[in-house]
Design a protein around this motif. Structure first.
Motif, PDB file in Angstrom:
ATOM      1  N   THR A  16      15.716  25.763 -93.088  1.00  0.00           N
ATOM      2  CA  THR A  16      15.645  25.836 -94.443  1.00  0.00           C
ATOM      3  C   THR A  16      15.678  27.247 -95.129  1.00  0.00           C
ATOM      4  O   THR A  16      16.211  27.372 -96.247  1.00  0.00           O
ATOM      5  CB  THR A  16      14.197  25.246 -95.208  1.00  0.00           C
ATOM      6  OG1 THR A  16      13.253  25.575 -94.706  1.00  0.00           O
ATOM      7  CG2 THR A  16      14.614  23.448 -94.956  1.00  0.00           C
ATOM      8  N   THR A  23      16.441  24.210-103.288  1.00  0.00           N
ATOM      9  CA  THR A  23      15.211  23.518-103.319  1.00  0.00           C
ATOM     10  C   THR A  23      15.335  22.613-101.875  1.00  0.00           C
ATOM     11  O   THR A  23      16.428  22.496-101.443  1.00  0.00           O
ATOM     12  CB  THR A  23      15.091  22.638-104.357  1.00  0.00           C
ATOM     13  OG1 THR A  23      16.154  21.620-104.279  1.00  0.00           O
ATOM     14  CG2 THR A  23      15.084  23.287-105.543  1.00  0.00           C
ATOM     15  N   ARG A  25      15.214  19.663-101.687  1.00  0.00           N
ATOM     16  CA  ARG A  25      16.144  18.403-101.904  1.00  0.00           C
ATOM     17  C   ARG A  25      17.586  18.700-101.615  1.00  0.00           C
ATOM     18  O   ARG A  25      18.083  18.231-100.979  1.00  0.00           O
ATOM     19  CB  ARG A  25      15.813  17.776-103.003  1.00  0.00           C
ATOM     20  CG  ARG A  25      16.262  16.364-103.410  1.00  0.00           C
ATOM     21  CD  ARG A  25      16.105  15.687-104.661  1.00  0.00           C
ATOM     22  NE  ARG A  25      14.580  15.211-104.592  1.00  0.00           N
ATOM     23  CZ  ARG A  25      14.305  14.095-104.253  1.00  0.00           C
ATOM     24  NH1 ARG A  25      14.964  13.218-103.929  1.00  0.00           N
ATOM     25  NH2 ARG A  25      12.959  13.882-104.334  1.00  0.00           N
ATOM     26  N   GLU A  26      17.849  19.892-102.262  1.00  0.00           N
ATOM     27  CA  GLU A  26      19.057  20.699-102.547  1.00  0.00           C
ATOM     28  C   GLU A  26      19.665  20.884-100.879  1.00  0.00           C
ATOM     29  O   GLU A  26      20.966  20.409-100.455  1.00  0.00           O
ATOM     30  CB  GLU A  26      19.103  21.862-103.176  1.00  0.00           C
ATOM     31  CG  GLU A  26      19.417  21.438-104.626  1.00  0.00           C
ATOM     32  CD  GLU A  26      19.242  22.592-105.480  1.00  0.00           C
ATOM     33  OE1 GLU A  26      19.854  22.680-106.804  1.00  0.00           O
ATOM     34  OE2 GLU A  26      18.826  23.871-104.976  1.00  0.00           O
ATOM     35  N   ALA A  28      18.415  19.378 -98.171  1.00  0.00           N
ATOM     36  CA  ALA A  28      18.838  18.067 -97.374  1.00  0.00           C
ATOM     37  C   ALA A  28      20.043  17.442 -97.790  1.00  0.00           C
ATOM     38  O   ALA A  28      20.800  16.961 -97.089  1.00  0.00           O
ATOM     39  CB  ALA A  28      17.499  17.086 -97.974  1.00  0.00           C
ATOM     40  N   GLU A  29      20.250  17.341 -99.160  1.00  0.00           N
ATOM     41  CA  GLU A  29      21.496  16.819 -99.506  1.00  0.00           C
ATOM     42  C   GLU A  29      22.876  17.615 -99.166  1.00  0.00           C
ATOM     43  O   GLU A  29      23.755  16.841 -98.481  1.00  0.00           O
ATOM     44  CB  GLU A  29      21.643  16.935-101.234  1.00  0.00           C
ATOM     45  CG  GLU A  29      20.816  15.973-101.768  1.00  0.00           C
ATOM     46  CD  GLU A  29      20.672  16.052-103.393  1.00  0.00           C
ATOM     47  OE1 GLU A  29      19.900  15.473-103.887  1.00  0.00           O
ATOM     48  OE2 GLU A  29      21.270  16.851-103.880  1.00  0.00           O
ATOM     49  N   ILE A  49       6.018  19.802-102.860  1.00  0.00           N
ATOM     50  CA  ILE A  49       6.147  18.580-102.430  1.00  0.00           C
ATOM     51  C   ILE A  49       5.286  18.473-100.940  1.00  0.00           C
ATOM     52  O   ILE A  49       5.258  19.218-100.443  1.00  0.00           O
ATOM     53  CB  ILE A  49       7.492  18.274-101.776  1.00  0.00           C
ATOM     54  CG1 ILE A  49       8.283  19.340-102.079  1.00  0.00           C
ATOM     55  CG2 ILE A  49       8.050  16.918-102.200  1.00  0.00           C
ATOM     56  CD1 ILE A  49       9.793  19.206-101.496  1.00  0.00           C
ATOM     57  N   GLU A  53       6.193  13.382 -98.627  1.00  0.00           N
ATOM     58  CA  GLU A  53       7.355  13.195 -99.627  1.00  0.00           C
ATOM     59  C   GLU A  53       8.609  13.671 -98.820  1.00  0.00           C
ATOM     60  O   GLU A  53       9.680  13.338 -99.138  1.00  0.00           O
ATOM     61  CB  GLU A  53       7.108  13.821-100.853  1.00  0.00           C
ATOM     62  CG  GLU A  53       6.199  12.931-101.844  1.00  0.00           C
ATOM     63  CD  GLU A  53       5.564  13.914-103.109  1.00  0.00           C
ATOM     64  OE1 GLU A  53       5.668  13.486-104.133  1.00  0.00           O
ATOM     65  OE2 GLU A  53       5.030  15.016-102.734  1.00  0.00           O
ATOM     66  N   ALA A  54       8.524  14.949 -98.217  1.00  0.00           N
ATOM     67  CA  ALA A  54       9.452  15.529 -97.760  1.00  0.00           C
ATOM     68  C   ALA A  54      10.075  14.757 -96.645  1.00  0.00           C
ATOM     69  O   ALA A  54      11.358  14.602 -96.357  1.00  0.00           O
ATOM     70  CB  ALA A  54       9.121  16.833 -97.117  1.00  0.00           C
ATOM     71  N   ILE A  57      12.409  12.215 -98.023  1.00  0.00           N
ATOM     72  CA  ILE A  57      13.717  12.677 -98.404  1.00  0.00           C
ATOM     73  C   ILE A  57      14.586  12.884 -97.333  1.00  0.00           C
ATOM     74  O   ILE A  57      15.728  12.543 -97.333  1.00  0.00           O
ATOM     75  CB  ILE A  57      13.625  14.273 -99.269  1.00  0.00           C
ATOM     76  CG1 ILE A  57      12.680  13.844-100.461  1.00  0.00           C
ATOM     77  CG2 ILE A  57      14.773  14.824 -99.315  1.00  0.00           C
ATOM     78  CD1 ILE A  57      12.298  15.220-101.264  1.00  0.00           C
ATOM     79  N   ASP A  60      15.719   9.392 -96.098  1.00  0.00           N
ATOM     80  CA  ASP A  60      16.993   9.080 -96.966  1.00  0.00           C
ATOM     81  C   ASP A  60      18.300   9.568 -96.515  1.00  0.00           C
ATOM     82  O   ASP A  60      19.398   8.992 -96.910  1.00  0.00           O
ATOM     83  CB  ASP A  60      16.320   9.211 -98.509  1.00  0.00           C
ATOM     84  CG  ASP A  60      15.411   8.379 -99.033  1.00  0.00           C
ATOM     85  OD1 ASP A  60      15.119   7.472 -97.987  1.00  0.00           O
ATOM     86  OD2 ASP A  60      14.861   8.737 -99.945  1.00  0.00           O
ATOM     87  N   HIS A  61      18.020  11.030 -96.114  1.00  0.00           N
ATOM     88  CA  HIS A  61      19.494  11.692 -95.670  1.00  0.00           C
ATOM     89  C   HIS A  61      19.866  11.458 -94.272  1.00  0.00           C
ATOM     90  O   HIS A  61      20.737  12.315 -93.863  1.00  0.00           O
ATOM     91  CB  HIS A  61      19.368  13.167 -96.406  1.00  0.00           C
ATOM     92  CG  HIS A  61      19.361  13.089 -97.582  1.00  0.00           C
ATOM     93  ND1 HIS A  61      18.302  13.061 -98.566  1.00  0.00           N
ATOM     94  CD2 HIS A  61      20.331  13.318 -98.665  1.00  0.00           C
ATOM     95  CE1 HIS A  61      18.404  12.998 -99.697  1.00  0.00           C
ATOM     96  NE2 HIS A  61      19.795  13.172 -99.914  1.00  0.00           N
TER      97      HIS A  61
END
Ligand code: ZN
Length: 277
Positions: A16, A23, A25-26, A28-29, A49, A53-54, A57, A60-61
């Protein structure tokens, strides 16, 4: 003899910190969209986060956590500070576990003015003290030897030989070694020490980037693969010959790249991964 180019991204992982402006989330996306399956999470990326929660995320990806960065920094002048470092490493191991990371990378630490030999003893004692927690959390520790230009403040473990000696002497299945080409490319014993590390089942991680000429900042001017003088593909061939077939982690700290448009930078990373790793 070197090896053939990689033909897909199935072993590609990005730290990262490499795309620090994003961020969590960005990152990961964008990694997922680019087809990159692995992510190494830096603690600072989790700002705001929780590790749990991480993990959601990342799940989910469809991203796999390769490592958590980073623990270590064991040497200190006072007992109280050394104990605080051990406590902090225990907390970091809990975070790694909640995140689902199999590994915590250790930048072992050093104190300017304190003899390196003493720092090395404190590093060994520190790792020994956190080993039961590593086992309880089921998170391995990877000792990362750090280039000697950082022997004053970042690590008294500067060669793969030292890291191998330390990992072997600790004699635990929870202790391995991280090979980062930036820190180790210059070492005349590198090929032999990579073989030794693999033979002992201690080769836990492989980090790639490049050494620029000139390097303009000791910390924040790492090169993209192919931009400098490291024969990354040759080192990959040694690592693979030693039995390592895990993720290849792109770890670049660079003011220049952080100033860039990050989607463009990610595209450059993928291109240079195919071309130079
Ligand atoms: Zn590294």
């Amino acid at each position: 003899m070197t090896t053939t180019p990689l033909t897909d991204l199935s072993r590609c992982c990005i730290h990262t910190i490499t795309t620090k402006p994003w961020t969590f989330r960005e990152a990961a996306e964008n990694y997922a969209r680019a087809g990159i399956p692995g992510i190494t999470v830096w603690r600072d990326a989790l700002d705001g986060i929780s590790p749990k929660e991480a993990k959601t995320i990342l799940d989910d990806h469809g991203l796999e956590v390769v490592s958590y960065c980073r623990g270590g920094f064991f040497p200190h002048v006072s007992n109280a500070d050394r104990q605080a470092a051990i406590d902090e490493n225990r907390r970091t191991l809990e975070e790694a576990s909640a995140l689902g990371s199999p590994l915590l990378v250790l930048v072992c630490g050093a104190v300017p003015g304190q003899p390196l030999t003493l720092s090395r003893e404190q590093i060994r004692d520190g790792i020994e003290a956190v080993l039961p927690q590593a086992e309880a959390c089921q998170v391995g520790l990877a000792i990362e030897p750090i280039h000697p230009m950082y022997a004053d403040v970042r690590s008294a473990i500067n060669t793969l030989s030292q890291a191998n000696d330390l990992a072997e002497s600790l004699d635990s299945p929870w202790v391995g070694v991280a090979v980062d080409v930036y820190h180790l490319w210059w070492d005349p014993d590198l090929q032999r020490e990579i073989q030794r590390c693999g033979k002992n089942g201690k080769l836990s991680a492989f980090h790639v980037n490049d050494w620029k000429t000139p390097t303009e900042d000791l910390l924040l001017d790492r090169g993209l693969m192919g931009e400098g003088c490291i024969d990354i593909r040759e080192i990959r061939s040694w690592v693979e010959k030693a039995g390592f077939n895990g993720f290849i982690e792109v770890e670049i700290f660079s003011n220049r790249y952080w100033e860039m448009d990050q989607p463009d930078f990610l595209e450059q990373i993928v291109n240079s991964y195919y071309k130079h790793v």
